[in-house]
Write an enzyme that holds these catalytic residues in place. Structure first.
Site, short mmCIF file in Angstrom:
data_model
loop_
_atom_site.label_atom_id
_atom_site.label_comp_id
_atom_site.label_asym_id
_atom_site.label_seq_id
_atom_site.Cartn_x
_atom_site.Cartn_y
_atom_site.Cartn_z
N PRO A 81 0.84 -1.19 0.00
CA PRO A 81 0.00 0.00 0.00
C PRO A 81 0.88 1.24 0.00
O PRO A 81 1.83 1.34 0.78
CB PRO A 81 -0.77 -0.11 1.33
N THR A 159 -2.25 -0.69 9.41
CA THR A 159 -0.84 -0.27 9.55
C THR A 159 -0.65 0.35 10.93
O THR A 159 -1.36 1.29 11.30
CB THR A 159 -0.47 0.75 8.45
N ARG A 168 11.13 12.94 8.05
CA ARG A 168 11.74 12.62 6.76
C ARG A 168 12.31 13.90 6.13
O ARG A 168 11.63 14.61 5.40
CB ARG A 168 10.71 11.99 5.83
N HIS A 270 8.41 -0.07 7.14
CA HIS A 270 7.80 0.98 6.33
C HIS A 270 8.84 1.50 5.32
O HIS A 270 8.89 2.70 5.02
CB HIS A 270 7.33 2.12 7.24
N ARG A 273 11.07 4.37 6.58
CA ARG A 273 10.53 5.74 6.58
C ARG A 273 10.10 6.21 7.98
O ARG A 273 9.66 7.34 8.13
CB ARG A 273 9.33 5.83 5.62
C1 LIG Z 1 5.69 6.85 -1.39
C2 LIG Z 1 5.31 5.86 -0.34
C3 LIG Z 1 4.06 5.95 0.27
C4 LIG Z 1 3.69 5.02 1.23
N1 LIG Z 1 2.43 5.09 1.78
C5 LIG Z 1 2.03 4.12 2.63
C6 LIG Z 1 0.69 4.08 3.08
O1 LIG Z 1 -0.14 4.93 2.72
N2 LIG Z 1 0.33 3.09 3.94
C7 LIG Z 1 1.21 2.13 4.35
O2 LIG Z 1 0.85 1.23 5.12
N3 LIG Z 1 2.50 2.13 3.92
C8 LIG Z 1 2.92 3.09 3.06
N4 LIG Z 1 4.19 3.06 2.60
C9 LIG Z 1 5.10 1.99 3.01
C10 LIG Z 1 5.01 0.79 2.07
O3 LIG Z 1 3.77 0.14 2.20
C11 LIG Z 1 6.12 -0.23 2.35
O4 LIG Z 1 6.13 -0.57 3.70
C12 LIG Z 1 7.51 0.21 1.90
O5 LIG Z 1 7.45 1.06 0.78
C13 LIG Z 1 8.33 -1.02 1.54
O6 LIG Z 1 9.64 -0.71 1.27
P1 LIG Z 1 10.26 -0.55 -0.21
O7 LIG Z 1 9.69 0.72 -0.74
O8 LIG Z 1 11.70 -0.48 0.09
O9 LIG Z 1 9.86 -1.76 -1.04
C14 LIG Z 1 4.59 3.99 1.63
C15 LIG Z 1 5.85 3.92 1.02
C16 LIG Z 1 6.21 4.83 0.04
C17 LIG Z 1 7.56 4.69 -0.62
#
Ligand SMILES: Cc1cc2nc3c(=O)[nH]c(=O)nc-3n(C[C@H](O)[C@H](O)[C@H](O)COP(=O)(O)O)c2cc1C
Length: 369
Positions: A81, A159, A168, A270, A273
């Site tokens: 997501p 989440t 960030r 995450h 992040r």
């Molecule tokens: C631009 C962006 C937006 C994200 N928004 C959400 C979100 O709305 N909800 C959530 O559960 N995780 C969010 N995440 C985290 C991702 O679901 C995931 O945990 C993470 O991107 C995985 O790592 P990777 O990008 O290295 O594959 C977000 C990640 C990114 C990069």
């Protein structure tokens, strides 16, 4: 050079995306908490894991299928997501939903999606999982759950690793916020990235589609620090389908979640992040798998950049793997064709990795310790 030849690795799509996206959007996607140490250390930990080649096993027919909650899925990796995906390319949300439908893979639909949750599950042909950010506004959160039930979602992801949005610096320096506020530096940024700006202008700036009209609004930086175990219990009670909790890194938390009736857990930082000093989630995955035993549905995301990484995550105990940034960069790099290309590469890499290891099935990947 054709897009097919240009895109061979994650770094290829990341670099192409860097040229296309405004700095502000690139830093929103690429950025991490603090100095980016947590994100980097996890990727280095994954990279340092070693796989064992085996020979003469006849691996002509290799099967990449795996099952989630008793149902076969088409590929061993799915879509995380992610909020505001359409910033990477107009229509990105729908491209991801089409991919999910075509390949029969789960697609996490964020609370902060740029397309309504109803349309997303329709486009994903029922493969979408709805991801809930529980806000301080309990009524609004439960209303979203009701909408997901009405839209026939079978799986809810809660989440839990964002009690507060992580610090960030890269996106903050750029003045990133939703909806955009355009000052002189953003104006310059958009002017210097005309392909993105014209496309976005033509299609309209992405909105938080689950919050349009007179429903409650979504504040990305709202505190969710009040969420606790009693909330989990109430949500579990309200959701009859598969209930998945995302963002778990601790063995005790995982054990308690399972005891509380949670059907599956996503081990995740995450994507680095949230907490810069976080332990590498790939190591947490091994620890949690060992504690919960082999049968429990345990999923993984964070730092997956290649098919070999996917195989490594399975070797560390994942029953399924999700990928995030790679898809956003692939769409920024080449739209739907770029996305298809990145998927093709990852799938091919998984298959080649199995062959090198003398394996014919994802289910036979030996545990790494
Ligand atoms: C631009 C962006 C937006 C994200 N928004 C959400 C979100 O709305 N909800 C959530 O559960 N995780 C969010 N995440 C985290 C991702 O679901 C995931 O945990 C993470 O991107 C995985 O790592 P990777 O990008 O290295 O594959 C977000 C990640 C990114 C990069």
């Amino acid at each position: 050079m054709s897009i097919g030849n240009r895109i061979q690795t994650f770094e290829d799509v990341r670099q192409l995306a860097r040229g296309y996206l405004p700095w502000m959007v690139f830093d929103y996607i690429d950025g991490a908490a603090g100095e980016g140490v947590g994100e980097r250390v996890n990727r280095e930990t994954i990279r340092a894991l070693r796989l064992q080649p085996r020979v003469l096993n006849n691996v002509e027919n290799r099967d990449l299928k795996v099952s989630i909650f008793g149902q076969e899925v088409g590929m061993p990796f799915g879509i995380c997501p992610m909020g505001m995906c359409n910033l990477s390319r107009p229509g990105a949300d729908v491209m991801l939903a089409r991919l999910s439908a075509k390949q029969g893979i789960p697609h996490g639909v964020s609370t902060a999606a740029s397309t309504s949750l109803e349309r997303m599950n329709e486009m994903a042909e029922g493969n979408a999982w709805f991801q809930l950010y529980f806000s301080g506004n309990q009524e609004a959160s439960f209303a979203l759950v009701e909408r997901a039930i009405a839209a026939d979602y079978k799986t809810l992801i809660l989440t839990v690793d964002v009690p507060e949005v992580g610090h960030r610096p890269r996106e903050l320096r750029r003045g990133f916020r939703a909806p955009f506020k355009i000052g002189p530096s953003q104006f310059l940024d958009f002017t210097l990235h005309p392909r993105w700006s014209l496309g976005t202008l033509f299609n309209g700036a992405p909105e938080l589609a689950n919050f349009s009209g007179d429903q409650a609004t979504f504040d990305r930086h709202a505190s969710r620090a009040g969420a606790d175990w009693s909330l989990l219990e109430r949500l579990r009670g309200a959701w009859k389908g598969n209930f998945v909790v995302k963002g778990v890194l601790d063995v005790e938390d995982a054990t308690r979640l399972r005891a509380a009736g949670v059907d599956g857990i996503i081990v995740s930082s995450h994507g680095g992040r949230q907490l810069d000093s976080v332990h590498p989630p790939i190591l947490a995955l091994r620890a949690i798998r060992d504690a919960l035993g082999n049968a429990y549905p345990l999923f993984y995301d964070s730092g997956i950049r290649s098919g070999e990484d996917i195989v490594k995550a399975y070797a560390m105990g994942a029953s399924y793997v999700f990928v995030g940034r790679a898809w956003l960069f692939a769409m920024a790099a080449g739209g739907e064709a770029g996305l298809a290309r990145m998927v093709e590469i990852m799938e091919k890499q998984v298959s080649i990795t199995l062959a090198q290891m003398g394996l014919s099935s994802m289910l036979d990947i030996p545990a790494l310790r």
